[in-house]
Design a protein around this motif. Sequence first.
Motif, PDB file in Angstrom:
ATOM      1  N   HIS A  80       0.876  -1.179   0.000  1.00  0.00           N
ATOM      2  CA  HIS A  80       0.000   0.000   0.000  1.00  0.00           C
ATOM      3  C   HIS A  80       0.907   1.222   0.000  1.00  0.00           C
ATOM      4  O   HIS A  80       1.223   1.768   1.038  1.00  0.00           O
ATOM      5  CB  HIS A  80      -0.873  -0.049   1.250  1.00  0.00           C
ATOM      6  N   GLN A  81       1.310   1.637  -1.209  1.00  0.00           N
ATOM      7  CA  GLN A  81       2.299   2.703  -1.300  1.00  0.00           C
ATOM      8  C   GLN A  81       1.736   4.054  -1.692  1.00  0.00           C
ATOM      9  O   GLN A  81       2.454   5.035  -1.659  1.00  0.00           O
ATOM     10  CB  GLN A  81       3.398   2.305  -2.283  1.00  0.00           C
ATOM     11  N   GLY A  82       0.478   4.110  -2.081  1.00  0.00           N
ATOM     12  CA  GLY A  82      -0.048   5.394  -2.522  1.00  0.00           C
ATOM     13  C   GLY A  82      -1.526   5.546  -2.261  1.00  0.00           C
ATOM     14  O   GLY A  82      -2.216   4.610  -1.841  1.00  0.00           O
ATOM     15  N   ASP A  83      -2.014   6.735  -2.542  1.00  0.00           N
ATOM     16  CA  ASP A  83      -3.416   7.056  -2.285  1.00  0.00           C
ATOM     17  C   ASP A  83      -4.370   6.373  -3.261  1.00  0.00           C
ATOM     18  O   ASP A  83      -5.555   6.252  -2.971  1.00  0.00           O
ATOM     19  CB  ASP A  83      -3.614   8.569  -2.351  1.00  0.00           C
ATOM     20  N   LEU A  84      -3.891   5.955  -4.414  1.00  0.00           N
ATOM     21  CA  LEU A  84      -4.770   5.357  -5.420  1.00  0.00           C
ATOM     22  C   LEU A  84      -4.733   3.826  -5.442  1.00  0.00           C
ATOM     23  O   LEU A  84      -5.371   3.215  -6.299  1.00  0.00           O
ATOM     24  CB  LEU A  84      -4.428   5.895  -6.811  1.00  0.00           C
ATOM     25  N   ASP A  85      -4.033   3.204  -4.516  1.00  0.00           N
ATOM     26  CA  ASP A  85      -3.941   1.736  -4.507  1.00  0.00           C
ATOM     27  C   ASP A  85      -5.314   1.072  -4.452  1.00  0.00           C
ATOM     28  O   ASP A  85      -5.578   0.099  -5.165  1.00  0.00           O
ATOM     29  CB  ASP A  85      -3.110   1.244  -3.320  1.00  0.00           C
ATOM     30  N   ILE A  86      -6.186   1.581  -3.633  1.00  0.00           N
ATOM     31  CA  ILE A  86      -7.515   0.993  -3.476  1.00  0.00           C
ATOM     32  C   ILE A  86      -8.325   1.182  -4.750  1.00  0.00           C
ATOM     33  O   ILE A  86      -8.957   0.246  -5.250  1.00  0.00           O
ATOM     34  CB  ILE A  86      -8.227   1.592  -2.243  1.00  0.00           C
ATOM     35  N   VAL A  87      -8.277   2.383  -5.303  1.00  0.00           N
ATOM     36  CA  VAL A  87      -9.000   2.654  -6.546  1.00  0.00           C
ATOM     37  C   VAL A  87      -8.466   1.755  -7.669  1.00  0.00           C
ATOM     38  O   VAL A  87      -9.241   1.237  -8.482  1.00  0.00           O
ATOM     39  CB  VAL A  87      -8.903   4.153  -6.920  1.00  0.00           C
ATOM     40  N   MET A  88      -7.163   1.542  -7.706  1.00  0.00           N
ATOM     41  CA  MET A  88      -6.569   0.664  -8.733  1.00  0.00           C
ATOM     42  C   MET A  88      -7.084  -0.771  -8.588  1.00  0.00           C
ATOM     43  O   MET A  88      -7.411  -1.420  -9.585  1.00  0.00           O
ATOM     44  CB  MET A  88      -5.041   0.671  -8.632  1.00  0.00           C
ATOM     45  N   MET A  89      -7.165  -1.264  -7.373  1.00  0.00           N
ATOM     46  CA  MET A  89      -7.688  -2.625  -7.164  1.00  0.00           C
ATOM     47  C   MET A  89      -9.141  -2.714  -7.627  1.00  0.00           C
ATOM     48  O   MET A  89      -9.520  -3.680  -8.291  1.00  0.00           O
ATOM     49  CB  MET A  89      -7.588  -3.027  -5.689  1.00  0.00           C
ATOM     50  N   ALA A 147     -13.941 -11.737  -2.227  1.00  0.00           N
ATOM     51  CA  ALA A 147     -12.492 -11.581  -2.313  1.00  0.00           C
ATOM     52  C   ALA A 147     -12.116 -10.369  -1.463  1.00  0.00           C
ATOM     53  O   ALA A 147     -12.788  -9.341  -1.511  1.00  0.00           O
ATOM     54  CB  ALA A 147     -12.064 -11.357  -3.756  1.00  0.00           C
ATOM     55  N   LEU A 148     -11.062 -10.509  -0.659  1.00  0.00           N
ATOM     56  CA  LEU A 148     -10.628  -9.403   0.190  1.00  0.00           C
ATOM     57  C   LEU A 148      -9.187  -9.043  -0.091  1.00  0.00           C
ATOM     58  O   LEU A 148      -8.374  -9.894  -0.452  1.00  0.00           O
ATOM     59  CB  LEU A 148     -10.768  -9.743   1.671  1.00  0.00           C
ATOM     60  N   VAL A 149      -8.894  -7.766   0.112  1.00  0.00           N
ATOM     61  CA  VAL A 149      -7.540  -7.232  -0.008  1.00  0.00           C
ATOM     62  C   VAL A 149      -7.112  -6.793   1.376  1.00  0.00           C
ATOM     63  O   VAL A 149      -7.875  -6.143   2.092  1.00  0.00           O
ATOM     64  CB  VAL A 149      -7.500  -6.009  -0.956  1.00  0.00           C
ATOM     65  N   ILE A 150      -5.886  -7.152   1.737  1.00  0.00           N
ATOM     66  CA  ILE A 150      -5.318  -6.647   2.986  1.00  0.00           C
ATOM     67  C   ILE A 150      -3.929  -6.105   2.679  1.00  0.00           C
ATOM     68  O   ILE A 150      -3.192  -6.665   1.871  1.00  0.00           O
ATOM     69  CB  ILE A 150      -5.275  -7.728   4.097  1.00  0.00           C
ATOM     70  N   TYR A 151      -3.618  -5.016   3.304  1.00  0.00           N
ATOM     71  CA  TYR A 151      -2.302  -4.408   3.193  1.00  0.00           C
ATOM     72  C   TYR A 151      -1.561  -4.758   4.482  1.00  0.00           C
ATOM     73  O   TYR A 151      -1.835  -4.177   5.534  1.00  0.00           O
ATOM     74  CB  TYR A 151      -2.430  -2.899   2.986  1.00  0.00           C
ATOM     75  N   GLY A 159       7.522   5.646   0.071  1.00  0.00           N
ATOM     76  CA  GLY A 159       8.882   5.400  -0.367  1.00  0.00           C
ATOM     77  C   GLY A 159       9.140   3.935  -0.646  1.00  0.00           C
ATOM     78  O   GLY A 159       8.241   3.098  -0.568  1.00  0.00           O
ATOM     79  N   PRO A 160      10.388   3.609  -0.940  1.00  0.00           N
ATOM     80  CA  PRO A 160      10.732   2.247  -1.368  1.00  0.00           C
ATOM     81  C   PRO A 160      10.875   1.227  -0.235  1.00  0.00           C
ATOM     82  O   PRO A 160      10.966   0.039  -0.489  1.00  0.00           O
ATOM     83  CB  PRO A 160      12.075   2.444  -2.082  1.00  0.00           C
ATOM     84  N   VAL A 161      10.908   1.676   1.012  1.00  0.00           N
ATOM     85  CA  VAL A 161      11.117   0.767   2.136  1.00  0.00           C
ATOM     86  C   VAL A 161       9.771   0.254   2.635  1.00  0.00           C
ATOM     87  O   VAL A 161       8.866   1.031   2.925  1.00  0.00           O
ATOM     88  CB  VAL A 161      11.878   1.475   3.283  1.00  0.00           C
ATOM     89  N   MET A 162       9.659  -1.062   2.719  1.00  0.00           N
ATOM     90  CA  MET A 162       8.431  -1.661   3.243  1.00  0.00           C
ATOM     91  C   MET A 162       8.465  -1.662   4.764  1.00  0.00           C
ATOM     92  O   MET A 162       9.522  -1.834   5.367  1.00  0.00           O
ATOM     93  CB  MET A 162       8.276  -3.091   2.718  1.00  0.00           C
ATOM     94  N   LEU A 163       7.309  -1.482   5.352  1.00  0.00           N
ATOM     95  CA  LEU A 163       7.176  -1.538   6.808  1.00  0.00           C
ATOM     96  C   LEU A 163       7.021  -2.996   7.239  1.00  0.00           C
ATOM     97  O   LEU A 163       6.708  -3.860   6.416  1.00  0.00           O
ATOM     98  CB  LEU A 163       5.961  -0.724   7.249  1.00  0.00           C
TER      99      LEU A 163
END
Length: 180
Positions: A80-89, A147-151, A159-163
Amino acid sequence: MLKTIVVLSYFWISAAISSPLAVLFMLLDLVGLGRFARPAMGFFTRVWARSVLRAVGARTTVTGLENVPADDRLCFVANHQGDLDIVMMLAFMPRPVGFIAKSEAALFPFLNIWIAALGSSFIDRKSPRQGKKAIDRGVRSIERGHALVIYPEGTRSRGPVMLPFRKGAFKLATRPGATI
C-alpha cells in the motif's frame, strides 16, 4: 488547485449518488442473492474506479490479470504505497474486492456504505482485540465468497522501504483456506 477541487467533487458526488446501489447490493447479499449480484457490483465498481483514474489523469498499465484465479475464497496481500492503490484494485480486478479497512474509513460518508457492500471489514489498528475481531469478520466474508484485499503493513508505506508486516494479514488468508 481547481483540478483537485473538481476531481474531489466528482469523487464524493459520484459516491453519494451511487450509494443507494450499494445498499441494494448489501440487501441482496443479506437475503442470499449476493452471489448473483456480485458480477453487477464488480462491473459498476470497475467503471466507477476507472472514471476516477481518468479524472485524476492517471495512466495505467496492468499486467498479469490472467493469473488471478476464479476461486471463491481469494485474498490479495498487497503493498500500500499510494493514495490510489484501493482505486486501482477496484478498477482492474476481474471481480469485486473488499478490503480490511482502517476503522476511520467507517466515518467517510457514502464511501463507508460501499466499503461495507464489498464485504469489507473495518479494523481498529490501535486495539489488538478489535483487530482480531476484524480479521474474524474478514475470514467469514471470504468464506461467503467475497475476495478481500489486505495491506499487511497496516498503513501506507511512503517510499521504497516496506514496513514490517502484521500477523493478521496471513491469518486472514490461511484460516478460510483462501488462495493468496
